[in-house]
Design a protein around this motif. Structure first.
Motif, mmCIF file in Angstrom:
data_model
loop_
_atom_site.group_PDB
_atom_site.id
_atom_site.type_symbol
_atom_site.label_atom_id
_atom_site.label_comp_id
_atom_site.label_asym_id
_atom_site.label_seq_id
_atom_site.Cartn_x
_atom_site.Cartn_y
_atom_site.Cartn_z
ATOM 1 N N LYS A 128 0.028 9.816 5.021
ATOM 2 C CA LYS A 128 0.617 9.178 6.200
ATOM 3 C C LYS A 128 1.990 8.610 5.862
ATOM 4 O O LYS A 128 2.238 8.197 4.730
ATOM 5 N N TRP A 186 4.758 5.885 5.605
ATOM 6 C CA TRP A 186 4.623 4.471 5.289
ATOM 7 C C TRP A 186 5.296 3.643 6.369
ATOM 8 O O TRP A 186 6.416 3.190 6.228
ATOM 9 N N ARG A 221 4.307 1.113 10.217
ATOM 10 C CA ARG A 221 3.281 0.366 10.947
ATOM 11 C C ARG A 221 3.847 0.001 12.311
ATOM 12 O O ARG A 221 5.024 -0.356 12.445
ATOM 13 N N ARG A 256 0.807 -1.220 0.000
ATOM 14 C CA ARG A 256 0.000 0.000 0.000
ATOM 15 C C ARG A 256 0.844 1.276 0.000
ATOM 16 O O ARG A 256 0.496 2.277 0.626
ATOM 17 N N ASP A 264 10.832 4.874 4.408
ATOM 18 C CA ASP A 264 9.621 4.206 3.938
ATOM 19 C C ASP A 264 9.636 2.735 4.331
ATOM 20 O O ASP A 264 10.691 2.148 4.563
ATOM 21 N N TYR A 322 -0.642 5.017 1.281
ATOM 22 C CA TYR A 322 -0.101 5.857 2.349
ATOM 23 C C TYR A 322 0.239 7.249 1.823
ATOM 24 O O TYR A 322 0.032 8.256 2.508
#
Length: 484
Positions: free
Chosen positions: A253, A255, A257, A244, A355, A248
């Motif tokens: 946002k 990238w 998590r 994704r 990223d 993002y």
């Protein structure tokens, strides 16, 4: 016509040679003496300026251009340097005289790299290009705060020089360098080895804040003894995350998590991290907050990590006592790392420096963590690593004993539902033998013993509660009797 009588005598030849040699030595001595006096009388900066002016007057006689590719671009790793290093391994020819070879434990192939000072000639679309690796070592004083001693640390500054005809400058920058970067990515994908990074130096040589070894942890999602539903949810979340990139970017946002792994010790939190790294082929950066002196050092370490990596902070609840943002108190006098600095590190402006990055916190006590650390955007997914379940037991039995069914399975699964036992405890019992019958019998005895102890403890607590209640009742009666 040539005549012997016209030839000079031997004495004349020797005399002329002697005079020439003496003159040469004298000239060299004069030049050396002049250079020495120049260095002593004229400062180095002034010498450089004079040479620069002379070069400008005489014109640039060389048609060659050299690009300097440093290993680091400020605090972050220079991606072009990394790409060039990988690419040059495929361009080693028989003309290279000195090579460096290495092999990590459990690695199948030998890594061959170019030694400093060696040149590699590459031909790209008819253009001749010359690569050369350079390395300069310096000494850096290192102060040990525990022993109060000073030692010299060796720092290696690496760079790669690329030389070519200056008329091809635009072509090299627009076509050749992008080709090298693209080719190196393909090579790394073919020979991807997951790395485990930690702070400091493993071999005494300093080449950045992180040092690495190959991560040879065999953990995979197939071997993890965790709830199948939770496992599938996590794998789906990871797959969704890595595909994704444009999503993002579109929603604005970074990238990245965040995952929080919480649960009792021995439930497989570290194994899950290794399984995630092996699944994604992401490197792991193991960060110990206790070794940091402040927020600025935390930011410096963040920007020096690479893309496609997992940053791990284990036992976040007990690794450091963070300064309270509201009270402004710092419980750790040796560290100025604050909770605000950690939060900004996770999802503030500095978190966007890179990223495809994952941040993982682990803890045995989720309730001890500041709620600000747990909200979505920081820890996006909370994964409870619970005690072993019957399904987890079957996975362990298959891993360690190679059995998927057995007559003792129903008894073992029944006890596992009643007592709290970690996957690590079950694995330890199964490792004691290779015979499935013996191993499962021992495990059953271990679980029955644990169940009896659990029941005895429960009974003791119950009796203690009754005794306390009876004592309280007697005390109340005695008080009433005294009042009457």
């Amino acid at each position: 016509m040539f005549s012997l009588s016209s030839m000079p005598s031997t004495t004349s030849v020797l005399s002329a040679y002697t005079a020439f040699t003496a003159s040469t030595i004298l000239v060299r001595s004069v030049i050396s003496e002049a250079q020495t006096m120049t260095k002593q009388l004229i400062p180095k900066k002034l010498q450089d300026k004079i040479l620069l002016k002379l070069g400008g007057l005489l014109g640039n006689l060389s048609s060659q251009m050299t690009l300097i590719i440093e290993e680091y671009n400020g605090l972050s790793v220079n991606e072009i340097y990394e790409a060039s290093e990988v690419y040059l391994r495929t361009r080693i020819s028989l003309s290279i005289e000195r090579l460096k070879i290495s092999k990590a434990p459990r690695e199948k192939s030998i890594c061959v790299t170019v030694n400093a000072g060696q040149k590699i000639i590459d031909i790209f679309e008819g253009i001749h290009l010359c690569w050369e690796l350079t390395s300069v070592e310096t000494q850096k004083p290192n102060f040990d705060t525990e022993d109060f001693t000073i030692s010299n640390e060796k720092i290696e500054h690496k760079s790669i020089q690329l030389t070519f005809h200056n008329k091809y400058k635009d072509f090299v920058l627009s076509s050749y360098i992008p080709y090298v970067v693209k080719r190196s990515k393909a090579i790394k994908e073919e020979n991807k080895a997951v790395k485990l990074y930690a702070l400091g130096s493993f071999n005494g040589d300093y080449s950045g804040p992180w040092s690495s070894i190959n991560l040879d942890h065999p953990s995979t999602f197939d071997t993890l003894a965790m709830d199948p539903t939770v496992k599938k949810e996590l794998m789906d979340d990871l797959d969704r995350f890595i595909r994704r990139k444009e999503f993002y970017r579109r929603v604005g946002k970074a990238w990245k998590r965040g995952y929080l792994l919480y649960g009792p010790p021995g439930t497989g939190k570290s194994s899950l991290i290794a399984a995630m790294a092996n699944y994604l082929k992401f490197d792991i950066y193991d960060l110990e907050l206790t070794s940091l002196h402040g927020n600025s050092e935390l930011r410096r370490l963040l920007v020096s990590t690479t893309n496609q990596s997992i940053l791990v902070i284990e036992d976040i609840d007990c690794s450091i006592e963070l300064q309270d943002r509201q009270l402004g108190r710092n419980h750790n006098s040796d560290s100025k790392l604050t909770l605000s600095g950690l939060l900004n590190f996770i999802d503030g402006l500095w978190s966007s420096c890179g990223d495809e990055r994952i941040i993982v916190f682990t803890t045995n006590h989720k309730e001890r963590l500041d709620p600000a650390l747990l909200r979505p955007g920081r820890m996006d997914m909370h994964i409870h690593m619970s005690y072993c379940s019957p399904c987890g037991f079957k996975t362990l039995a298959s891993n360690y004993l190679g059995v998927k069914t057995h007559c003792l399975f129903p008894q073992i699964e029944g006890i596992i539902k009643e007592v709290e036992v970690t996957p690590a405890e079950i694995a330890e019992e199964l490792m004691k033998t290779e015979d499935a019958d013996i191993g499962l019998e021992r495990l059953l005895n271990f679980l029955e013993t644990k169940k009896r102890k659990h029941n005895d403890d429960k009974k003791e607590v119950s009796e203690l509660g009754e005794d306390t209640s009876e004592t309280a009742d007697r005390g109340e009666k005695l008080v009433k009797k005294k009042k009457t």
